[in-house]
Design an enzyme around this catalytic site. Structure first.
Site, short mmCIF file in Angstrom:
data_model
loop_
_atom_site.label_atom_id
_atom_site.label_comp_id
_atom_site.label_asym_id
_atom_site.label_seq_id
_atom_site.Cartn_x
_atom_site.Cartn_y
_atom_site.Cartn_z
N TYR A 145 24.63 18.28 -28.37
CA TYR A 145 24.69 18.89 -27.05
C TYR A 145 25.80 18.32 -26.18
CZ TYR A 145 21.46 14.92 -26.41
OH TYR A 145 20.85 13.68 -26.45
N LYS A 146 26.57 17.37 -26.69
CA LYS A 146 27.68 16.81 -25.91
C LYS A 146 28.96 17.55 -26.27
CE LYS A 146 25.39 12.27 -25.90
NZ LYS A 146 24.87 12.26 -24.53
N ARG A 188 31.19 7.48 -14.65
CA ARG A 188 31.54 7.89 -16.01
C ARG A 188 32.03 9.33 -16.00
NH1 ARG A 188 27.57 8.31 -21.19
NH2 ARG A 188 26.86 10.06 -19.94
N ASP A 221 25.95 5.78 -35.14
CA ASP A 221 25.54 6.76 -34.14
C ASP A 221 26.82 7.43 -33.62
OD1 ASP A 221 24.91 8.06 -31.72
OD2 ASP A 221 23.21 6.74 -31.35
N PHE A 253 22.88 2.42 -26.67
CA PHE A 253 22.01 3.24 -25.83
C PHE A 253 20.58 2.75 -26.05
CE2 PHE A 253 19.60 7.11 -24.81
CZ PHE A 253 20.15 7.41 -23.57
#
Length: 402
Positions: free
Chosen positions: A226-227, A377, A201, A132
């Site tokens: 938050y995922k 996605r 990560d 990312f």
């Protein structure tokens, strides 16, 4: 009713996690399918009440007394201990707070210092070439601060890229774009054998699949909440420091909250013991306690990381099967690996007009996301998704692809 629709009904009827769906606010899912939990998880039903209590009673009535009486001061470590078993860590090694980016910076600079840095000849940081973007930006800044250089390599090339100059290696457990699950045990072992320090990560794996930080000897790790942990937009991230490294971990952001005597107000810094030295400034209490409420779903007896992983694989298998059956051949390419050991909890599809297709899908009630230049996605959160959702999403996808 098609054979796949009937199979979806049968799979939902046998789903041991089906009842957990009621723990989330999903009123719209009779007409929509939410496949973007790998960007923002759904709202757990208990969070609004918990936040109201924090605002009205803890803040509104107790005010500053809540730092002690409501446990605000110890929230970063307390919530860290709730996250710990979800990523395979013993208590006392995770502290919650700050953003993922800030924690990547702490971990990466700390990793270089643990390895000895340029003074010991270790002046190179290896970074996942497909990472990312923020991780790459942070790695560059950490390198400038520590006198290191950065080299981007594909995760499967890391073992050959390691050498006596390697100080730290920053890798993603699951690739955010393709959903590929990387070999955390094997790569961690190779990094350790080379005398370097691993930083993982976990943003796209925590809460979706077993991680095994302690079992596999990971040095440092970071992740968002938050995922798949459903902590809410911008909910605080976390930092894992293996117990064996805590006494030597030297954070580049030594704030008053990580001081051995935070209320001593001494001008000289002395780091606290344990994972607490990963703290920086005053905790963001509102979002942190919303996260704590959201994590209560993991205390249900029918919820475990293994159960979630089993359903995740079943959901993604079924989605690919439905896409293959419904979508005209050659219209999309499945980018995510088919092998269970190489797949996270998402499916990525490549098609030339992906951006326009995703806009049409969202308008039709199937919410995923688009990653440039050509990737559709779809994230699968097993705690609240069912097999009928998956079948319906594939059917709508086929219709919108024309």
């Amino acid at each position: 009713m098609s054979d796949l629709e009937e199979r979806a009904r049968e799979l939902d009827a046998a789903d041991q996690l089906a009842a957990v769906r009621g723990d989330f606010v999903l009123d719209d899912l009779d007409h929509a399918v939410y496949l973007d939990g790998n960007s923002l998880g759904a709202l757990p039903v208990n969070v609004p009440g918990a936040v109201e209590d924090v605002v009205r009673r803890q803040w509104g009535e107790l005010r500053i007394r809540s730092w002690s009486e409501s446990g605000w001061w110890t929230a970063p470590e307390r919530i860290g201990d709730v996250i710990a078993p979800l990523v395979g860590a013993a208590a006392g090694q995770i502290v919650v707070g700050d953003s993922t980016s800030v924690n990547v910076f702490k971990a990466l600079v700390g990793a270089v210092r643990l390895a000895g840095g340029p003074a010991s000849g270790r002046d190179e940081i290896l970074v996942d070439a497909s990472t990312f973007p923020t991780d790459g930006y942070i790695a560059g800044s950490a390198a400038r601060m520590t006198g290191c250089t950065v080299r981007a390599v594909a995760p499967d090339e890391v073992p050959d890229a390691l050498g006596p100059r390697t100080a730290a290696v920053l890798l993603n457990h699951v690739d955010y774009r393709s959903g590929r699950l990387h070999d955390l045990p094997g790569l961690t072992a190779a990094i350790r054998a080379a005398g370097a320090v691993s930083v993982w990560d976990l943003c796209h794996s925590a809460g979706a699949l077993p991680v095994g930080l302690d079992a596999h000897g990971v040095d440092l790790a970071v992740g968002c909440t938050y995922k798949f942990l459903n902590g809410g937009p911008g909910s605080p991230a976390y930092l894992y420091v293996a117990e064996r490294h805590q006494a030597a971990f030297d954070s580049p952001l030594p704030g008053w909250n990580s001081h051995a005597e935070p209320f001593g107000m001494r001008s000289a810094y002395e780091a606290a013991d344990g994972a607490v030295r990963g703290r920086v400034g005053t905790p963001d209490i509102l979002s942190m306690l919303a996260l704590e409420a959201a994590l209560k779903v993991w205390s249900r007896p029918d919820v475990s990381v293994d159960a979630v992983r089993a359903k995740s694989l079943a959901l993604t298998d079924f989605f690919v099967e439905c896409v293959t059956a419904y979508v005209p051949e050659g219209r999309v390419e499945v980018v995510t690996p088919a092998a269970h050991g190489e797949r996270g909890s998402q499916v990525a599809l490549r098609c030339a007009d992906a951006g326009e297709v995703m806009e049409r899908l969202i308008a039709a009630g199937v919410v995923g996301d688009f990653r440039a230049p050509d990737v559709l996605r779809f994230g699968f959160t097993p705690l609240y998704l069912g097999f009928a959702d998956v079948e319906r999403a594939a059917r709508v996808l086929a219709r919108e692809l024309g």
